[in-house]
Design a protein around this motif. Sequence first.
Motif, PDB file in Angstrom:
ATOM      1  N   TYR A 805      32.018-118.660  -9.640  1.00 58.03           N
ATOM      2  CA  TYR A 805      30.876-118.774  -8.738  1.00 58.03           C
ATOM      3  C   TYR A 805      30.727-117.526  -7.875  1.00 58.03           C
ATOM      4  O   TYR A 805      29.623-117.005  -7.695  1.00 58.03           O
ATOM      5  N   ASP A 806      31.860-117.034  -7.357  1.00 54.90           N
ATOM      6  CA  ASP A 806      31.806-115.839  -6.519  1.00 54.90           C
ATOM      7  C   ASP A 806      31.275-114.639  -7.296  1.00 54.90           C
ATOM      8  O   ASP A 806      30.466-113.851  -6.793  1.00 54.90           O
ATOM      9  N   ASP A 807      31.744-114.489  -8.541  1.00 62.83           N
ATOM     10  CA  ASP A 807      31.265-113.372  -9.370  1.00 62.83           C
ATOM     11  C   ASP A 807      29.766-113.482  -9.630  1.00 62.83           C
ATOM     12  O   ASP A 807      29.025-112.492  -9.568  1.00 62.83           O
ATOM     13  N   VAL A 808      29.314-114.711  -9.927  1.00 62.21           N
ATOM     14  CA  VAL A 808      27.892-114.925 -10.204  1.00 62.21           C
ATOM     15  C   VAL A 808      27.055-114.623  -8.968  1.00 62.21           C
ATOM     16  O   VAL A 808      26.026-113.940  -9.042  1.00 62.21           O
ATOM     17  N   THR A 809      27.463-115.136  -7.798  1.00 62.18           N
ATOM     18  CA  THR A 809      26.671-114.928  -6.590  1.00 62.18           C
ATOM     19  C   THR A 809      26.645-113.468  -6.182  1.00 62.18           C
ATOM     20  O   THR A 809      25.626-112.959  -5.693  1.00 62.18           O
ATOM     21  N   GLN A 810      27.772-112.749  -6.377  1.00 56.27           N
ATOM     22  CA  GLN A 810      27.783-111.328  -6.026  1.00 56.27           C
ATOM     23  C   GLN A 810      26.845-110.535  -6.940  1.00 56.27           C
ATOM     24  O   GLN A 810      26.088-109.675  -6.490  1.00 56.27           O
ATOM     25  N   SER A 811      26.905-110.836  -8.231  1.00 57.67           N
ATOM     26  CA  SER A 811      26.020-110.137  -9.174  1.00 57.67           C
ATOM     27  C   SER A 811      24.565-110.479  -8.895  1.00 57.67           C
ATOM     28  O   SER A 811      23.682-109.620  -8.944  1.00 57.67           O
ATOM     29  N   TYR A 812      24.314-111.765  -8.576  1.00 64.18           N
ATOM     30  CA  TYR A 812      22.945-112.170  -8.276  1.00 64.18           C
ATOM     31  C   TYR A 812      22.442-111.483  -7.012  1.00 64.18           C
ATOM     32  O   TYR A 812      21.296-111.034  -6.948  1.00 64.18           O
ATOM     33  N   ALA A 813      23.310-111.397  -5.990  1.00 68.00           N
ATOM     34  CA  ALA A 813      22.904-110.734  -4.744  1.00 68.00           C
ATOM     35  C   ALA A 813      22.544-109.280  -5.003  1.00 68.00           C
ATOM     36  O   ALA A 813      21.583-108.739  -4.434  1.00 68.00           O
ATOM     37  N   HIS A 814      23.329-108.629  -5.876  1.00 66.11           N
ATOM     38  CA  HIS A 814      23.029-107.240  -6.233  1.00 66.11           C
ATOM     39  C   HIS A 814      21.669-107.139  -6.921  1.00 66.11           C
ATOM     40  O   HIS A 814      20.835-106.292  -6.592  1.00 66.11           O
ATOM     41  N   LEU A 815      21.420-108.044  -7.879  1.00 66.10           N
ATOM     42  CA  LEU A 815      20.134-108.041  -8.591  1.00 66.10           C
ATOM     43  C   LEU A 815      18.994-108.352  -7.638  1.00 66.10           C
ATOM     44  O   LEU A 815      17.941-107.703  -7.658  1.00 66.10           O
TER      45      LEU A 815
END
Length: 995
Positions: A805-815
């Motif tokens: 979840y943390d990896d997904v949210t960080q990548s999403y925040a970047h996008l």
Amino acid sequence: MAKFGIGARAIDLLGRQQVAGTPTAISELFKNAHDAYARNMVVDFYRVRNLLVLRDDGVGMSRRDFETRWLTAATDSKRDSGYMPPPTADPDQPPRPVMGEKGIGRLAIAVLGKQVLVLSRQKSRGMANPLVVALLHWDVFSLPNVQLGDIEIPLRELEGGLLPDRAIVSDMVEEAIRNLAYLRKNTDPRLADQIIDDLLRFDVDPHSLASVMMEGPDLRDDGHGTHFYILPTNETLALDVDEVVDDEKATPMQKALLGFSNTMVPGHTPPPMRTAFRDHKGGGLWEDIIGSNNFFSPEDFKNSDHQVSGAFDEHGQFSGSIRVFNGEARPLRIHWPNGRGQPTKCGPFTLSFAYVQGTARETHLPRDRWNEVIGKLNRIGGLYLYRDNIRILPYGDSDYDFLDIERRRTKHAGYYFFSYRRMLGVIETTRKENANLVEKAGREGFQANAAYKEFRAILENFFIQLAAEFFREGGTSSDEFFALREENAKNFEILKKREQQISTQRRKLSQSLEKFFTKMADSAFEDGVNDIVAAVEHRISALSAGELEPGEIRRMESAALAEIMSISQDSRIVRPRAIGLTKEQTRQWASYEVQRGNLESGTYAPAVERVRMAFAAAKERLGMADQARQLAFETISDISSDSQRQMRKLSSDVRADADGFHERIVQITKESIRTVRTAIEDKLIAFEREAASDMTPEEISRVQSSIEAHIKAVTDQQSDILQKIASDIASLSNDGPSMGDLLTAMETDLEDRRDREEQSMRLAQMGQAIGIVHHEFSAAIRTVRRNVRRLESWANRNEKFRQVYDDVTQSYAHLDSYLSLFAPLSRGLDQTKRVIRGSEVAGYLMELLGDRLRRHEVEMSATQNFQDTEIVAFVSTIYPAFVNLVDNALYWLNHGQYVDRETAVGPKRITLDRQGGSLIVSDTGSGVMPGDEYAIFETGFSRKPGGTGLGLSITHDVLERQGFQLSLDQYEKGKGATFRIRIPDDAIPENSHDL
């Protein structure tokens, strides 16, 4: 009692055998969609998969409709009713005239490919109708010894809103194969096995395709309509999409599908259905080959040389209007001599067409616009025939001149005038008024019955009579046409000569400017002058008393100054007079003047002063102080003599030109007087011969009128010549701007307007595209945000899922932060200013561009001053500005020339800094060359291959609207580019310390 039996081959004969080819087949399906009250009909041709998908959003079909109508050939015609009532689910639509008559149009789909998956869902109010899915292989209908009743069509009903997936399609394929196994024993087994092999290769998954297909009719959710998935396609389909004999011809598919509805004539009725044919070439590339840009527009019609509009009544008599060379509209009447007072069999109809002159010298259109329109006419020019606003094929195809206009023109172009390929126009008929015009069984034009022959004869007579009256020598109304045509030809020749003159001058100017800026970049002027000064100082320092005479010292000084002036002269460019500059040349000239001024004040003047001071000191040291005044006087005398000599030569040249001009003017005036006198004498003699004493007063009056008219015409012609000369002389003698200055200003303004028009068009297109992207992103991102938040509750209960979840949210925040660059495009977005720290900007840039920086081995650093900086501004203003500047620097660090040329490549570095009240972005690249630094923020200027020239221009303007000022430091050899963003006072927080 005996009965007819119906073999399966009847379907093949009614379908594939009755349609001319794939373009006609798709046109038939367009008409079916129109009859189904579709608002949109979209075709997608996926070349890589050899898949054709046709989608409409019409009323669709229930299972009963599909079985009793679509699967029933030659259903009852609605021709008697003429119009089909609007669907009960959409009663607000106006009634549409029925295009289909024979009940076999749907079978045209067999021409497009052997196998088709049909999806249809009926439109209704308040009910989720099921989706009907059927699979057909058309070769089944060509099997020998097979009756229609023996063939089973796999059919499924799915819950509304769902699409069949691969499993459902595979199950239908198996059902079709079982039916073929049953038929195989009574037919040709080899043909049956080939059909089975085709079915096994039928790999279509509408459920998966729906997520990747482009915008268009959709059967999911509340969607309705009929869709066809055809795989593989007929091998001729790609040829019909691509086949072009030469660049001046449209493809067969474009010829058939362009102009499905009349959108050409100004004030046309909005088309009831929008159509598209998207050719997907692979790699994400696609083109709508029948998009609106490919067909004639109302602007094309209005801007043409001549326009004719009107109607033929029930007796074949035409009433309307005509505009010649886009002048005033005039009433137009054309008589049909064969009417004899009887109503025509074909019925009344309307005609609107425009015509463009075939040569650039005769048209009133600008050259570039004429080239564009002629190119379109060569591809798709002609008269398009419509019935109830739907096109009848093949009328409109320039290869199908059904009125024999070109054949008559080959006999005598001047007599018949018109060329079919220079026309764009529509003939509009209706089913009600023109019922006797009947389409052929193959839907390729009208049957050649008595009504059609009369229809053709009326139109042929119309064009012959129109040419005779308005466009033929001696025509009763042709004076306007020939006068304006001659005026266009004269203006064309003048502009052509002018273009030839200015093109050479512009080319020379561009070469001179390029040479100047190259030398500036290499410091050639500064180095040359410095070398002269250094050589002079070295030589003078080595002189001893008595070694040289005073006269030799003076000559040495003059020679040194002459060398400096020679370099100065080499850096001087003379701007051509009476020549307008292009936008690029205007930018370069402005930069040249600044650079040239800097050379004069910063290089040449100081060098001259150093040389004079060096010689003055030498004269003092060598004991020539008492002769300094005499030496100076001699030098001034030499310069004065040279100046006077130069002015005398120029004056002599001007007087020689003036004398020649005077002689030419005197000669012209004498010739004008002589011409008028000769004309008068000739006509007086003619009067004596023609006006006999026994003539009546009326006859004498006619002779008198003819002679007076001739004398007046000659006098007016010569007066025009002399008045033009007088006007030119007056413009030279008054204190206002000269003709050359006016011409220069007008041409420069014209070039600027052309550039701005092109830029505006590009910006509008890009803005439209970005607006669509932003709209789609905004809709999709809301779903992503919502689902990401829903995942958080699962992550709180599952430690293993927490890391995912943390990896997904960080990548999403970047996008999300990257796509937030679209934020300024949304007017509805509630933006607020906030405090932005330099460290945040640096971190954002590293996160966004870090991968590219590392890949290209570019080092980006932010000084402590930059990181500690705080400003109050919109994030959507500051972040994109720095992204643009750093992105540009990154590009040129990898594509420019670097500082250390002798030792391969120098360090590639980008630095973020703050100096005083400005934020700095600098790099170690080659810098912005002299000549470009004053144009770099202008819209459209770019040195990147394929660059739009919008990035820095938009960044500059956006920052300026918020009070910031973006500037570029002056070029210094070997120091890269440095951009400064000056911070306005109101953007500095009150509690911020001054750095």
